[in-house]
Design an enzyme around this catalytic site. Structure first.
Site, short mmCIF file in Angstrom:
data_model
loop_
_atom_site.label_atom_id
_atom_site.label_comp_id
_atom_site.label_asym_id
_atom_site.label_seq_id
_atom_site.Cartn_x
_atom_site.Cartn_y
_atom_site.Cartn_z
CD GLN A 156 -5.84 -1.93 8.12
OE1 GLN A 156 -6.56 -1.70 7.16
NE2 GLN A 156 -4.57 -1.58 8.16
CD GLU A 200 -0.30 -6.28 8.89
OE1 GLU A 200 -0.31 -5.90 10.07
OE2 GLU A 200 -0.30 -5.52 7.92
CE LYS A 332 2.28 0.32 4.87
NZ LYS A 332 0.80 0.49 4.82
CE LYS A 383 1.26 -0.75 11.19
NZ LYS A 383 0.35 -0.21 10.17
#
Ligand code: PGA
Ligand code: ZN
Length: 417
Positions: A156, A200, A332, A383
């Site tokens: 990914q 992204e 997150k 990140k």
């Protein structure tokens, strides 16, 4: 100065994928805070539910009718009380009642409003005078898997980690150079490469995993030499999306290869050794704590990080700690709903020697609060991509924080590397 909540205002806005999301303003007697929620694409099964039935519209209605009247009059300084109230109003264990993203936007807007009421920046308010360490930016350069369409690598994310930089601005500069060099190399390799990027902002190209490894390895080495510090790199395998339960195998479509758990372990160990990977996220599917532990035991100088494995959930982290499943954890906040819940997980992780990695989501807004959370909670890594508006919003906020701190600012020490 008083931080008594006067009102909440909720509205529908859009994230970087053009999906609807919720934004909340919290107004106190002497301050204001605003936050909006991101959304994942390769979500962990154990994440909270994003919205109540009826989606964003219903979330807004719940804020207007139910939550705003309940929070009015409370003191925004007491984050735990605000977040506990959100849990009480919700009444479920996974935020199915009001929505985890609803809780997230309120929780973060509340923290911001409290900081603002005291005339402080969020990282100062939450982290105090010792919050002076900047995280190293882990930046997505090549996308594959569920984050890409059409022909692309199976893995990914291919991520740069310039851990030798002595300042955040230098580290962020290195990531932009690595990203650019990879783009140039992809064009050179295939003139049909159109410069496509994922949500992204990472390159999406018709290459396989090996090509991607070679491209990022070369770019990191060159930029490391040019800038005179170590630029490592790693991957997010997002292995839950490769895992096929029925066959009990990881399916690498592009490579036309299937790997059982033992083969996946061997494959990853080889990659870590061959490319000196410094970071591997979700190497196995989200229920396989055991294989995570095997890999963590068998590798050195590499962060083995759980994202879908932990979903920022303290109970899942405790399971991981017990089994020695990893040495790093993705944070997150919207995987768990509130700042208080995420803070509990972060503190537990740090107490047990885990590297905490504050993270964006693939669908994100220009909300920059995670930049402040990374500094406030002393996360050694953030990140949050390299290019694209929603990513740059966070990177630039960290540049501002570093500038604001002046000579008190220092870079995180990634002890494992
Ligand atoms: P997301 O995934 O699409 O769920 O944000 C990103 C990741 O796996 O880290
Ligand atoms: Zn991930």
């Amino acid at each position: 100065m008083s931080s008594i909540i006067e009102d909440l205002i909720a509205r529908k806005i859009f994230n970087s994928r053009g999906e609807e999301t919720v934004e909340v303003d919290v107004i106190t007697t002497s301050g204001f805070g605003r936050a909006s929620a991101p959304a994942g694409k390769s979500r962990g099964k154990a994440e909270v539910v994003y919205y109540p039935q009826g989606g964003v519209d219903q979330a807004i209605k719940k804020i207007d009718d139910l939550i705003a009247p309940e929070l009015a009059g409370l003191n925004a300084d007491f984050q735990e009380e605000i977040d506990n109230t959100l849990h009480e109003i919700d009444g479920t264990t996974n935020f199915k009642g009001i929505g985890g993203n609803t809780a997230f936007a309120i929780s973060l807007a509340n923290a911001e409003a409290a900081a603002n009421s005291h005339g402080l920046l969020l990282f100062q308010f939450l982290g105090g005078s010792t919050a002076t360490t900047l995280p190293c930016p882990l930046g997505n350069c090549i996308s594959g898997g569920q984050h890409a369409r059409g022909k692309a690598p199976d893995i990914q994310e291919f991520l740069a980690l310039p851990h030798g930089a002595e300042a955040f601005l230098e580290a962020a500069t290195a990531n932009t150079l690595i990203h650019r060099k990879i783009g140039d190399a992809l064009k050179k390799k295939n003139t049909l490469f159109s410069g496509g990027k994922s949500d992204e902002g990472a390159w999406v190209a018709n290459i396989n995993d090996t090509d991607a490894f070679e491209a990022i390895a070369k770019a990191c080495e060159e930029v490391g030499n040019e800038m005179d510090f170590e630029c490592g790199f790693g991957i997010d395998a997002a292995a839950s999306s490769l895992w096929k339960e029925k066959e009990e195998k990881y399916i690498y479509e592009r490579e036309e290869k299937k790997r059982d758990t033992a083969e996946q372990l061997e494959f990853l160990i080889d990659l870590i050794e061959k490319y000196h990977l410094t970071y591997v996220e979700d190497p196995f599917h989200e229920e396989d704590y055991e294989s995570f532990a095997e890999l963590t035991k068998k590798t050195k100088n590499c962060l083995i990080c759980g994202d879908d494995l932990f979903t920022t959930n303290n109970e899942r982290l405790n399971q991981g700690i017990k089994q020695k499943a990893a040495n790093a954890i993705i944070i997150k906040v919207n995987q768990i709903g509130t700042l208080t819940d995420a803070a509990e997980t972060m503190q537990n992780a740090q107490k047990h020697g885990y590297t905490t990695v504050m993270s964006h989501r693939s669908g994100d807004t220009c909300d920059w609060h995670i930049a402040h959370l990374a500094v406030a909670f002393k996360c050694p890594i953030i990140k949050t991509g390299v290019v694209e508006g929603a990513r740059i919003a966070k990177i630039n906020e960290l540049v501002r924080i570093e500038h604001f701190l002046g000579n008190r600012a220092e870079m995180a020490d990634l002890k494992i590397l």
